[in-house]
Design an enzyme around this catalytic site. Structure first.
Site, PDB file in Angstrom:
ATOM      1  N   ASP A 467       0.858  -1.194   0.000  1.00 47.18           N
ATOM      2  CA  ASP A 467       0.000   0.000   0.000  1.00 47.18           C
ATOM      3  C   ASP A 467       0.884   1.230   0.000  1.00 47.18           C
ATOM      4  O   ASP A 467       2.001   1.200   0.517  1.00 47.18           O
ATOM      5  CB  ASP A 467      -0.946   0.018   1.203  1.00 47.18           C
ATOM      6  CG  ASP A 467      -2.169   0.880   0.948  1.00 47.18           C
ATOM      7  OD1 ASP A 467      -3.246   0.301   0.684  1.00 47.18           O
ATOM      8  OD2 ASP A 467      -2.056   2.129   0.986  1.00 47.18           O
ATOM      9  N   VAL A 490       2.302   1.731  -6.562  1.00 41.37           N
ATOM     10  CA  VAL A 490       2.163   0.803  -7.696  1.00 41.37           C
ATOM     11  C   VAL A 490       2.290   1.492  -9.049  1.00 41.37           C
ATOM     12  O   VAL A 490       2.426   0.822 -10.075  1.00 41.37           O
ATOM     13  CB  VAL A 490       0.840   0.001  -7.620  1.00 41.37           C
ATOM     14  CG1 VAL A 490       0.864  -0.970  -6.458  1.00 41.37           C
ATOM     15  CG2 VAL A 490      -0.371   0.923  -7.547  1.00 41.37           C
ATOM     16  N   ASN A 516      -5.242  -4.902  -6.787  1.00 41.42           N
ATOM     17  CA  ASN A 516      -6.502  -4.338  -6.303  1.00 41.42           C
ATOM     18  C   ASN A 516      -6.490  -2.812  -6.200  1.00 41.42           C
ATOM     19  O   ASN A 516      -7.537  -2.179  -6.285  1.00 41.42           O
ATOM     20  CB  ASN A 516      -6.789  -4.978  -4.933  1.00 41.42           C
ATOM     21  CG  ASN A 516      -7.830  -4.220  -4.143  1.00 41.42           C
ATOM     22  OD1 ASN A 516      -9.000  -4.195  -4.512  1.00 41.42           O
ATOM     23  ND2 ASN A 516      -7.404  -3.579  -3.059  1.00 41.42           N
ATOM     24  N   TYR A 582     -12.603   6.942 -14.745  1.00 42.36           N
ATOM     25  CA  TYR A 582     -12.405   5.702 -13.986  1.00 42.36           C
ATOM     26  C   TYR A 582     -12.676   4.478 -14.870  1.00 42.36           C
ATOM     27  O   TYR A 582     -11.893   3.527 -14.906  1.00 42.36           O
ATOM     28  CB  TYR A 582     -13.357   5.704 -12.787  1.00 42.36           C
ATOM     29  CG  TYR A 582     -13.235   4.504 -11.870  1.00 42.36           C
ATOM     30  CD1 TYR A 582     -12.012   4.141 -11.309  1.00 42.36           C
ATOM     31  CD2 TYR A 582     -14.361   3.738 -11.556  1.00 42.36           C
ATOM     32  CE1 TYR A 582     -11.912   3.049 -10.468  1.00 42.36           C
ATOM     33  CE2 TYR A 582     -14.268   2.643 -10.705  1.00 42.36           C
ATOM     34  CZ  TYR A 582     -13.038   2.304 -10.167  1.00 42.36           C
ATOM     35  OH  TYR A 582     -12.942   1.225  -9.332  1.00 42.36           O
TER      36      TYR A 582
END
Ligand SMILES: [Zn+2]
Length: 684
Positions: A467, A490, A516, A582
């Site tokens: 994270d 990420v 995710n 998105y």
């Protein structure tokens, strides 16, 4: 070695346990058992045991003479009074007159005479403790004593060091036979302060807890002093690579080579987690020219065999310039497995058949120039294997420096490895569905990531939590046993590569990626700022690609397939108004899933996705839910369950879908919808 007895602590233990009704002798027994158990040079992982003889009231209030002896499943370093079950002493003593007592009968007699029927099984060495008349009896597998006695002339060496103060007992498998033989040795000279058990360990006795404990410390110190004298240099160094491969290059290749194909379920493997160790002593050991000889003679004390097998696999030189290294590792492991199968067949025939072979994969690997590796079906087992291997390195080094390391022979080793009472220590529990697998979960501090990490860990996986929020991910990891929290952006390839390197260094590789992490940006597509759209593509598409690419690279080194799981979202198939920034990258990610499924299916790497919708999370906060539901004039509950089933969908539901995909070995390019039913978002 120094005594760790502190009078004040001993008194405090008596007082503390006394308040719970524990007699002083048992309280002190717990105190010194913990002292012994906390020193890795004396005892490791369930090895060793202690006892005290006392009188206590049984369940109907009658006085009984009992032996309180370490129960199976307890570790000496953390033992409590409940870990020393009380067994009636007289029935145990009666057994001594017998010529033989089969193991199952011995266990039944011990259990039938427990004061508390719910207590754990008393130690396999219970009868030995019972037959020695001293009040306190301590037993360890002290490294220094093993270096002294794992020798061709071990008994003579023990006599040189201890004189008449210690009796010596020849090697016999623990159980009734060893107990009777030890008691016979004791009876010949009841003045002895303890016993040396050839190629196994040491017992000391005393009238009180401190005497038995401090005798152990003194006897082990004598062995240490002996080993410090007359040493020769060990070992002659062999050829070591000019530039060695790193642990992160080695581990995936090794765990891939050790994974065992499941013959009954195509695509399934018995996989292992690895634990790496290195130190000057380990390097001196693994770099020795003759490492394949001294490292493979056998275990330093018999009960290590259930954790480390009878010998390690010695890998070829890990030379960074050797392009054939991976094949050489696979050949070395294959040859280890062949040897193990042959050993099993030979030994099973010797005992008349009837044993079932344990999995033949190695549990310890030695890597010249680099270090040693413990392998286990769980992180805990890998750590235990590495700890025992490290103790073996030290013990064998000292044994070779002062003589020639000579452990028990193959027959005795097999009898111990396949002794039902030893195997019982490992427990008969069926491995968990994800045992041995390593999972990386991104966005792990968020609701879906955390729920998935928790579920995968509960199913047996070793989990790494990625994270961008360091504090939040560290906090989440606290509630997941063994979880590895890592800070990772990420969208930054370097950050991703660094985080994967840490996963491989800690666990050995990766089998499952749950990609995710994501964030939702909004704006009408004809008016949205390019920079915002590109930013969304960075996180909602390119980051998935970066994470997947690196996972696939490691999976291919392992050669045992793998599983890529993506959080895609219903936006990929059913756009919402002003959600283009998105939905567009998520639509690209949906095709990324299919592309990975297509390009790597032949290598057993699967790629699947979950389309979830309306989950309480960082993307859909409580405030946002309140605002949307008010805007639509419905209650929050109706807003959250506005789907075909009329049920609110949770992060746990999404985690369950990821788990199902991870376990479905014949499923790839699948999209599972977790949204309570939305016909407009149904895939066609
Ligand atoms: Zn023992």
């Amino acid at each position: 070695m120094k005594s760790a007895w502190v009078e004040r602590d001993a008194k405090a233990a008596v007082e503390r346990y006394g308040q719970a009704g524990v007699p002083a002798d048992l309280a002190l027994r717990v105190y010194t058992t913990q002292l012994l158990g906390r020193d890795p040079k004396l005892v490791l992982h369930g090895g060793g045991n202690t006892s005290v003889k006392l009188t206590m009231k049984d369940l109907v209030g009658e006085e009984a003479d009992v032996l309180c002896v370490k129960g199976s499943g307890w570790d000496m370093g953390t033992i409590e009074p409940a870990g020393l079950p009380a067994v009636r002493l007289k029935p145990l003593l009666k057994l001594r007159a017998r010529a033989a007592v089969p193991d199952d009968e011995m266990v039944r007699v011990q259990r039938a005479n427990l004061i508390d029927p719910a207590a754990p099984n008393p130690s396999v060495e219970t009868l030995l403790h019972a037959f020695i008349p001293h009040k306190f009896v301590d037993h360890t597998h002290a490294s220094a004593v093993l270096s002294l006695i794992d020798q061709p002339d071990g008994e003579e060496r023990a006599r040189d060091v201890y004189g008449a103060r210690m009796g010596t007992v020849p090697y016999v498998l623990p159980g009734f036979g060893l107990a009777k033989l030890s008691a016979d040795v004791f009876d010949k000279d009841p003045k002895v302060e303890g016993l040396i058990l050839a190629r196994h360990g040491i017992f000391t006795f005393g009238a009180d807890a401190r005497e038995a404990y401090e005798r152990m410390i003194e006897m082990v110190t004598r062995a240490e002093t002996h080993l410090a004298k007359n040493r020769k240099a060990v070992f002659v160094s062999g050829a070591i690579p000019q530039q060695a491969l790193s642990v992160t290059d080695i581990a995936p290749v090794l765990r891939g080579a050790c994974a065992i194909k499941d013959e009954k379920s195509e695509g399934a493997f018995t996989r292992f987690v690895v634990e790496f160790r290195s130190s000057d002593t380990i390097l001196n050991f693994v770099n020795g020219r003759d490492v394949a000889d001294y490292a493979r003679r056998g275990v330093i004390t018999p009960d290590h065999t259930i954790r480390t097998k009878n010998r390690p696999v010695v890998l070829p030189q890990a030379d960074a310039g050797d392009s054939g290294w991976r094949d050489k590792v696979r050949a070395a492991v294959a040859s280890f497995i062949d040897d193990y199968k042959t050993y099993f067949a030979r030994q099973n025939a010797r005992v008349g058949g009837g044993r079932t072979m344990l999995d033949p994969a190695p549990r310890v690997a030695l890597v010249p120039g680099v270090g040693l590796v413990g392998l286990g079906r769980t992180q805990k087992d890998a750590r235990i294997a590495a700890d025992l291997a490290e103790a073996a390195v030290e013990t064998i080094t000292d044994a070779e420096a002062t003589g020639r390391f000579t452990p028990i022979g193959e027959d005795d080793m097999f009898d111990c490895e396949y002794w039902p009472l030893e195997q019982a220590k490992l427990g008969a529990a069926k491995p968990l569905p994800l045992a041995g697998q390593i999972a990386v979960i991104t966005g792990a501090a968020g609701a879906i990531g955390a729920a998935t990490a928790k579920l995968f860990a509960a199913q047996g996986a070793a989990v790494a939590l990625f994270d961008i929020d360091a504090a939040a991910v560290a906090e989440k990891a606290k509630s997941i046993p063994g979880a590895l929290p890592l800070t990772c952006d990420v969208t930054d390839a370097q950050s991703v590569a660094d985080a994967y390197r840490k996963v491989v260094a800690a666990f050995g590789g990766v089998d499952i990626l749950v990609s995710n992490a994501g964030a939702a940006w909004q704006g009408r597509i004809g008016e949205v700022d390019d920079a915002l759209l590109r930013k969304s593509f960075e996180l909602n598409f390119f980051a998935h690609q970066t994470m997947a690419r690196e996972a696939v690279r490691i999976m291919r080194l392992q050669g045992t397939g793998g599983c890529l799981l993506f959080n895609v979202s219903k936006q990929a198939v059913n756009p919402g108004p002003a959600f283009g920034p998105y939905g567009l990258p998520k639509a690209a990610t949906l095709f990324l899933v299919r592309q990975y499924a297509l390009d790597y299916g032949a290598e057993g790497i699967r790629a699947n996705a979950v389309n979830a919708d309306r989950i309480r999370s960082g993307l859909l906060t409580d405030d946002f839910i309140k605002e949307r539901s008010q805007a639509r004039g419905v209650s929050e509950k109706d807003y959250m369950s506005g789907n075909l089933l009329g049920r609110e969908v949770t992060a746990d539901d999404v985690a369950q879908a990821f788990l199902a995909q991870a376990l479905a070995l014949k499923t790839t390019a699948d999209v599972t919808t977790v949204d309570g039913g939305n016909i407009a978002a149904a895939l066609r």
